[in-house]
Motif scaffolding. Structure first.
Motif, mmCIF file in Angstrom:
data_model
loop_
_atom_site.group_PDB
_atom_site.id
_atom_site.type_symbol
_atom_site.label_atom_id
_atom_site.label_comp_id
_atom_site.label_asym_id
_atom_site.label_seq_id
_atom_site.Cartn_x
_atom_site.Cartn_y
_atom_site.Cartn_z
ATOM 1 N N ARG A 1 27.646 33.503 1.926
ATOM 2 C CA ARG A 1 29.003 33.606 3.165
ATOM 3 C C ARG A 1 29.903 32.188 3.092
ATOM 4 N NH1 ARG A 1 24.841 36.513 7.930
ATOM 5 N NH2 ARG A 1 25.260 38.687 7.563
ATOM 6 N N ARG A 2 29.114 31.148 3.599
ATOM 7 C CA ARG A 2 30.519 29.822 2.791
ATOM 8 C C ARG A 2 31.442 30.132 2.127
ATOM 9 N NH1 ARG A 2 26.994 26.748 3.279
ATOM 10 N NH2 ARG A 2 26.030 27.143 5.796
ATOM 11 N N THR A 3 30.715 31.008 0.765
ATOM 12 C CA THR A 3 31.279 30.409 -0.042
ATOM 13 C C THR A 3 32.141 31.684 -0.412
ATOM 14 O OG1 THR A 3 29.675 29.330 -1.623
ATOM 15 C CG2 THR A 3 31.190 30.923 -2.911
ATOM 16 N N ILE A 4 31.898 33.133 -0.627
ATOM 17 C CA ILE A 4 32.366 34.166 -0.778
ATOM 18 C C ILE A 4 33.623 33.430 0.665
ATOM 19 C CG2 ILE A 4 31.970 35.008 0.597
ATOM 20 C CD1 ILE A 4 32.229 37.837 -1.294
ATOM 21 N N ASN A 5 33.703 33.018 1.822
ATOM 22 C CA ASN A 5 35.026 33.205 2.717
ATOM 23 C C ASN A 5 35.676 32.316 2.471
ATOM 24 O OD1 ASN A 5 34.320 34.442 5.308
ATOM 25 N ND2 ASN A 5 33.104 33.257 5.628
ATOM 26 N N ARG B 1 32.482 39.080 -7.544
ATOM 27 C CA ARG B 1 30.509 38.570 -7.526
ATOM 28 C C ARG B 1 30.236 37.935 -8.850
ATOM 29 N NH1 ARG B 1 30.090 43.513 -7.552
ATOM 30 N NH2 ARG B 1 28.962 44.066 -5.695
ATOM 31 N N SER B 2 30.976 37.711 -10.157
ATOM 32 C CA SER B 2 30.979 36.517 -11.216
ATOM 33 C C SER B 2 30.874 35.809 -10.761
ATOM 34 C CB SER B 2 31.666 37.047 -12.406
ATOM 35 O OG SER B 2 32.334 38.373 -12.246
ATOM 36 N N TYR B 3 32.175 35.217 -9.410
ATOM 37 C CA TYR B 3 32.188 33.961 -8.752
ATOM 38 C C TYR B 3 30.538 33.469 -8.221
ATOM 39 C CZ TYR B 3 33.583 29.974 -6.623
ATOM 40 O OH TYR B 3 33.476 28.098 -5.601
ATOM 41 N N VAL C 1 27.055 40.299 0.382
ATOM 42 C CA VAL C 1 27.979 39.258 1.193
ATOM 43 C C VAL C 1 29.247 40.085 0.734
ATOM 44 C CG1 VAL C 1 26.668 37.751 1.041
ATOM 45 C CG2 VAL C 1 28.110 37.612 -0.661
ATOM 46 N N ILE C 2 29.360 40.922 -0.797
ATOM 47 C CA ILE C 2 30.236 41.270 -1.001
ATOM 48 C C ILE C 2 30.419 43.256 -0.212
ATOM 49 C CG2 ILE C 2 30.963 43.197 -2.803
ATOM 50 C CD1 ILE C 2 31.293 40.183 -3.689
#
Length: 271
Positions: free
Chosen positions: A219-223, A241-243, A257-258
Protein backbone atom coordinates in the motif's frame (compact mmCIF):
# COMPACT_ATOMS: atom_id res chain seq x y z
CA UNK A 1 90.63 18.38 -13.21
CA UNK A 2 89.90 18.39 -9.51
CA UNK A 3 87.99 20.69 -7.21
CA UNK A 4 88.65 21.35 -3.55
CA UNK A 5 86.07 21.26 -0.78
CA UNK A 6 86.37 24.73 0.69
CA UNK A 7 83.41 24.68 3.04
CA UNK A 8 80.82 22.33 4.54
CA UNK A 9 78.03 24.15 6.40
CA UNK A 10 74.86 22.95 8.05
CA UNK A 11 71.52 23.84 6.51
CA UNK A 12 68.44 24.79 8.50
CA UNK A 13 67.04 21.33 7.82
CA UNK A 14 68.45 18.83 10.30
CA UNK A 15 70.92 16.41 8.75
CA UNK A 16 71.46 18.50 5.59
CA UNK A 17 74.66 20.31 4.55
CA UNK A 18 75.86 22.73 1.87
CA UNK A 19 78.98 21.67 -0.01
CA UNK A 20 81.20 24.43 -1.44
CA UNK A 21 83.81 23.59 -4.10
CA UNK A 22 86.58 26.07 -4.96
CA UNK A 23 84.86 28.76 -2.92
CA UNK A 24 81.40 28.39 -4.53
CA UNK A 25 78.25 26.55 -3.47
CA UNK A 26 78.09 23.27 -5.41
CA UNK A 27 75.13 21.28 -4.06
CA UNK A 28 73.41 20.11 -0.90
CA UNK A 29 74.13 16.75 0.69
CA UNK A 30 72.70 14.61 3.46
CA UNK A 31 74.55 13.39 6.52
CA UNK A 32 74.36 9.92 5.00
CA UNK A 33 76.30 11.13 1.93
CA UNK A 34 78.78 13.08 4.07
CA UNK A 35 79.67 9.95 6.04
CA UNK A 36 79.54 7.57 3.08
CA UNK A 37 82.21 9.48 1.14
CA UNK A 38 84.18 10.82 4.12
CA UNK A 39 83.81 14.38 2.89
CA UNK A 40 85.88 17.01 4.70
CA UNK A 41 87.27 20.48 4.09
CA UNK A 42 90.33 20.70 1.77
CA UNK A 43 89.68 17.29 0.22
CA UNK A 44 90.23 17.19 -3.55
CA UNK A 45 87.49 15.65 -5.71
CA UNK A 46 87.76 14.71 -9.36
CA UNK A 47 84.82 14.84 -11.80
CA UNK A 48 84.05 11.12 -11.45
CA UNK A 49 83.93 11.36 -7.65
CA UNK A 50 81.66 14.42 -7.83
CA UNK A 51 79.24 12.59 -10.14
CA UNK A 52 79.23 9.56 -7.82
CA UNK A 53 78.48 11.79 -4.85
CA UNK A 54 75.61 13.49 -6.71
CA UNK A 55 74.19 10.14 -7.78
CA UNK A 56 74.39 8.75 -4.27
CA UNK A 57 72.89 11.94 -2.88
CA UNK A 58 69.88 11.58 -5.17
CA UNK A 59 69.38 8.04 -3.90
CA UNK A 60 69.84 9.17 -0.28
CA UNK A 61 67.22 11.90 -0.78
CA UNK A 62 64.84 9.40 -2.35
CA UNK A 63 65.34 7.05 0.59
CA UNK A 64 64.74 9.89 3.03
CA UNK A 65 61.51 10.92 1.28
CA UNK A 66 60.42 7.29 1.22
CA UNK A 67 61.05 6.79 4.93
CA UNK A 68 58.98 9.87 5.69
CA UNK A 69 56.18 8.49 3.49
CA UNK A 70 56.49 5.12 5.24
CA UNK A 71 56.32 6.67 8.70
CA UNK A 72 52.50 6.86 8.57
CA UNK A 73 51.81 3.24 7.62
CA UNK A 74 53.00 0.38 5.43
CA UNK A 75 53.41 1.03 1.71
CA UNK A 76 53.88 -1.10 -1.37
CA UNK A 77 56.71 -0.87 -3.89
CA UNK A 78 54.30 0.69 -6.39
CA UNK A 79 53.18 3.32 -3.91
CA UNK A 80 56.80 4.27 -3.18
CA UNK A 81 57.61 4.33 -6.88
CA UNK A 82 54.61 6.56 -7.66
CA UNK A 83 55.41 8.89 -4.76
CA UNK A 84 59.03 9.34 -5.83
CA UNK A 85 58.01 9.89 -9.44
CA UNK A 86 55.67 12.64 -8.27
CA UNK A 87 58.73 14.23 -6.61
CA UNK A 88 60.53 14.05 -9.99
CA UNK A 89 63.17 11.45 -9.17
CA UNK A 90 64.34 9.50 -12.21
CA UNK A 91 63.62 5.78 -12.61
CA UNK A 92 67.19 4.67 -11.94
CA UNK A 93 67.28 6.57 -8.64
CA UNK A 94 63.88 5.24 -7.63
CA UNK A 95 64.85 1.63 -8.36
CA UNK A 96 68.05 2.00 -6.36
CA UNK A 97 66.16 3.54 -3.42
CA UNK A 98 63.53 0.78 -3.48
CA UNK A 99 66.25 -1.90 -3.59
CA UNK A 100 67.84 -0.37 -0.50
CA UNK A 101 64.50 -0.13 1.32
CA UNK A 102 63.78 -3.79 0.55
CA UNK A 103 67.21 -4.84 1.77
CA UNK A 104 66.59 -3.01 5.05
CA UNK A 105 63.10 -4.60 5.35
CA UNK A 106 61.27 -1.29 5.10
CA UNK A 107 59.43 -2.57 2.03
CA UNK A 108 57.88 -6.02 1.68
CA UNK A 109 54.85 -6.48 -0.55
CA UNK A 110 54.16 -9.94 0.85
CA UNK A 111 53.93 -8.66 4.44
CA UNK A 112 51.88 -5.69 3.26
CA UNK A 113 49.38 -8.03 1.58
CA UNK A 114 49.08 -10.28 4.63
CA UNK A 115 48.44 -7.33 6.96
CA UNK A 116 45.96 -5.81 4.51
CA UNK A 117 43.94 -9.03 4.26
CA UNK A 118 43.73 -9.35 8.06
CA UNK A 119 42.66 -5.72 8.46
CA UNK A 120 40.03 -5.86 5.73
CA UNK A 121 38.63 -9.17 6.97
CA UNK A 122 38.57 -8.28 10.67
CA UNK A 123 37.60 -4.61 10.57
CA UNK A 124 35.68 -4.23 7.31
CA UNK A 125 34.27 -7.76 6.88
CA UNK A 126 35.31 -7.44 3.24
CA UNK A 127 35.15 -10.41 0.92
CA UNK A 128 38.16 -11.80 -0.98
CA UNK A 129 37.14 -10.33 -4.35
CA UNK A 130 37.17 -6.74 -3.09
CA UNK A 131 40.36 -7.34 -1.11
CA UNK A 132 42.05 -8.73 -4.22
CA UNK A 133 40.97 -5.74 -6.31
CA UNK A 134 42.30 -3.28 -3.74
CA UNK A 135 45.65 -5.07 -3.54
CA UNK A 136 46.00 -5.04 -7.32
CA UNK A 137 45.44 -1.28 -7.33
CA UNK A 138 48.50 -0.77 -5.11
CA UNK A 139 50.65 -3.06 -7.23
CA UNK A 140 50.64 -6.34 -5.32
CA UNK A 141 51.37 -9.34 -7.57
CA UNK A 142 48.82 -12.11 -8.12
CA UNK A 143 51.17 -14.55 -6.40
CA UNK A 144 51.38 -12.44 -3.23
CA UNK A 145 47.63 -11.81 -3.29
CA UNK A 146 46.84 -15.52 -3.48
CA UNK A 147 49.28 -16.29 -0.67
CA UNK A 148 47.82 -13.58 1.56
CA UNK A 149 44.20 -14.61 0.90
CA UNK A 150 45.02 -18.21 1.79
CA UNK A 151 44.85 -17.23 5.49
CA UNK A 152 41.28 -15.92 5.02
CA UNK A 153 39.56 -19.26 5.51
CA UNK A 154 36.14 -20.03 4.08
CA UNK A 155 34.64 -20.36 7.58
CA UNK A 156 35.81 -16.85 8.43
CA UNK A 157 34.37 -15.56 5.17
CA UNK A 158 31.04 -17.24 5.91
CA UNK A 159 30.97 -15.81 9.44
CA UNK A 160 31.62 -12.28 8.14
CA UNK A 161 29.10 -12.63 5.31
CA UNK A 162 26.39 -13.94 7.65
CA UNK A 163 26.96 -11.10 10.12
CA UNK A 164 26.60 -8.58 7.29
CA UNK A 165 23.56 -10.37 5.85
CA UNK A 166 21.73 -10.22 9.17
CA UNK A 167 22.32 -6.45 9.33
CA UNK A 168 21.12 -6.01 5.74
CA UNK A 169 18.05 -8.13 6.49
CA UNK A 170 17.02 -5.76 9.28
CA UNK A 171 17.73 -2.74 7.10
CA UNK A 172 15.56 -4.04 4.24
CA UNK A 173 12.86 -5.61 6.43
CA UNK A 174 10.14 -3.35 4.98
CA UNK A 175 10.70 -4.85 1.54
CA UNK A 176 9.11 -8.04 0.25
CA UNK A 177 11.03 -11.22 0.99
CA UNK A 178 12.07 -11.57 -2.65
CA UNK A 179 13.31 -7.98 -2.67
CA UNK A 180 15.11 -8.47 0.64
CA UNK A 181 17.01 -11.42 -0.81
CA UNK A 182 17.88 -9.45 -3.95
CA UNK A 183 19.20 -6.51 -1.96
CA UNK A 184 21.19 -8.72 0.43
CA UNK A 185 22.67 -10.53 -2.57
CA UNK A 186 23.70 -7.23 -4.18
CA UNK A 187 25.15 -5.87 -0.93
CA UNK A 188 27.25 -8.97 -0.26
CA UNK A 189 28.48 -9.02 -3.85
CA UNK A 190 29.54 -5.38 -3.48
CA UNK A 191 31.47 -6.38 -0.34
CA UNK A 192 33.46 -8.90 -2.38
CA UNK A 193 31.89 -12.30 -1.72
CA UNK A 194 31.38 -14.84 -4.51
CA UNK A 195 27.96 -16.06 -5.65
CA UNK A 196 28.19 -19.53 -4.08
CA UNK A 197 29.04 -18.18 -0.64
CA UNK A 198 26.32 -15.52 -0.95
CA UNK A 199 23.69 -18.15 -1.78
CA UNK A 200 24.82 -20.31 1.14
CA UNK A 201 24.67 -17.28 3.45
CA UNK A 202 21.17 -16.23 2.37
CA UNK A 203 19.99 -19.83 2.83
CA UNK A 204 20.97 -19.56 6.49
CA UNK A 205 18.71 -16.54 7.07
CA UNK A 206 15.18 -16.94 8.39
CA UNK A 207 12.59 -14.93 6.50
CA UNK A 208 9.20 -14.71 8.18
CA UNK A 209 6.21 -14.24 5.92
CA UNK A 210 4.14 -11.44 7.45
CA UNK A 211 1.16 -10.90 5.19
CA UNK A 212 -0.03 -7.83 7.07
CA UNK A 213 3.38 -6.21 6.84
CA UNK A 214 3.58 -7.16 3.16
CA UNK A 215 0.17 -5.57 2.58
CA UNK A 216 1.19 -2.37 4.37
CA UNK A 217 4.40 -2.21 2.35
CA UNK A 218 2.51 -2.73 -0.89
CA UNK A 219 0.00 0.00 0.00
CA UNK A 220 2.81 2.36 0.87
CA UNK A 221 4.54 1.60 -2.42
CA UNK A 222 1.46 2.05 -4.60
CA UNK A 223 0.63 5.31 -2.85
CA UNK A 224 4.01 6.52 -3.95
CA UNK A 225 3.70 5.51 -7.60
CA UNK A 226 -0.06 5.49 -8.39
CA UNK A 227 -0.38 9.03 -9.75
CA UNK A 228 2.81 8.54 -11.77
CA UNK A 229 0.88 6.29 -14.16
CA UNK A 230 -2.10 8.61 -14.75
CA UNK A 231 -0.75 9.42 -18.22
CA UNK A 232 -1.18 5.79 -19.31
CA UNK A 233 -4.94 5.87 -18.97
CA UNK A 234 -6.40 2.36 -19.14
CA UNK A 235 -2.92 0.87 -18.85
CA UNK A 236 -2.41 2.53 -15.48
CA UNK A 237 -3.33 -0.52 -13.38
CA UNK A 238 -1.30 -2.84 -15.64
CA UNK A 239 1.83 -0.72 -15.28
CA UNK A 240 1.38 -0.33 -11.54
CA UNK A 241 0.93 -4.10 -11.23
CA UNK A 242 4.15 -4.71 -13.21
CA UNK A 243 6.01 -2.32 -10.93
CA UNK A 244 4.83 -4.16 -7.80
CA UNK A 245 5.77 -7.52 -9.33
CA UNK A 246 9.23 -6.11 -9.90
CA UNK A 247 9.40 -5.21 -6.23
CA UNK A 248 8.71 -8.83 -5.31
CA UNK A 249 5.21 -8.54 -3.88
CA UNK A 250 3.06 -11.69 -4.17
CA UNK A 251 0.24 -11.69 -6.72
CA UNK A 252 -2.61 -11.85 -4.20
CA UNK A 253 -1.38 -8.74 -2.36
CA UNK A 254 -0.85 -6.89 -5.64
CA UNK A 255 -4.39 -7.74 -6.73
CA UNK A 256 -5.73 -6.51 -3.40
CA UNK A 257 -4.01 -3.10 -3.40
CA UNK A 258 -4.72 -2.50 -7.09
CA UNK A 259 -8.36 -3.38 -6.47
CA UNK A 260 -8.50 -1.02 -3.52
CA UNK A 261 -7.13 1.78 -5.64
CA UNK A 262 -9.49 1.15 -8.52
CA UNK A 263 -12.48 0.93 -6.17
CA UNK A 264 -11.53 4.13 -4.40
CA UNK A 265 -14.09 6.47 -5.88
CA UNK A 266 -12.18 9.61 -4.91
CA UNK A 267 -8.86 8.31 -6.22
CA UNK A 268 -7.23 9.42 -2.97
CA UNK A 269 -4.25 7.67 -1.39
CA UNK A 270 -4.60 5.12 1.41
CA UNK A 271 -4.54 6.61 4.85
Amino acid sequence: MTKKITKISAQKSKGRYNLDLDGKFAFGISEMTLIKFGLAKNRELNEKEINEIKKYEDIARAISKSLNYLSHHLRTEKEIFDKLRSLEFNNATIKAAIACLKDEKYLDDKIYAENFVRTQANLQAAGPLVISQKLKLVGISNTDIEAALAVYKINDQMENALSLAEKYQKHYSKNSIIKQKQKINQALYAKGYDSDLIKATIDKLVFEEDNQQQLENARRTINHIWSRYDKYGREKAYRARSYLYGKGFPAEIIDQVIGEKENDGTGSDFK
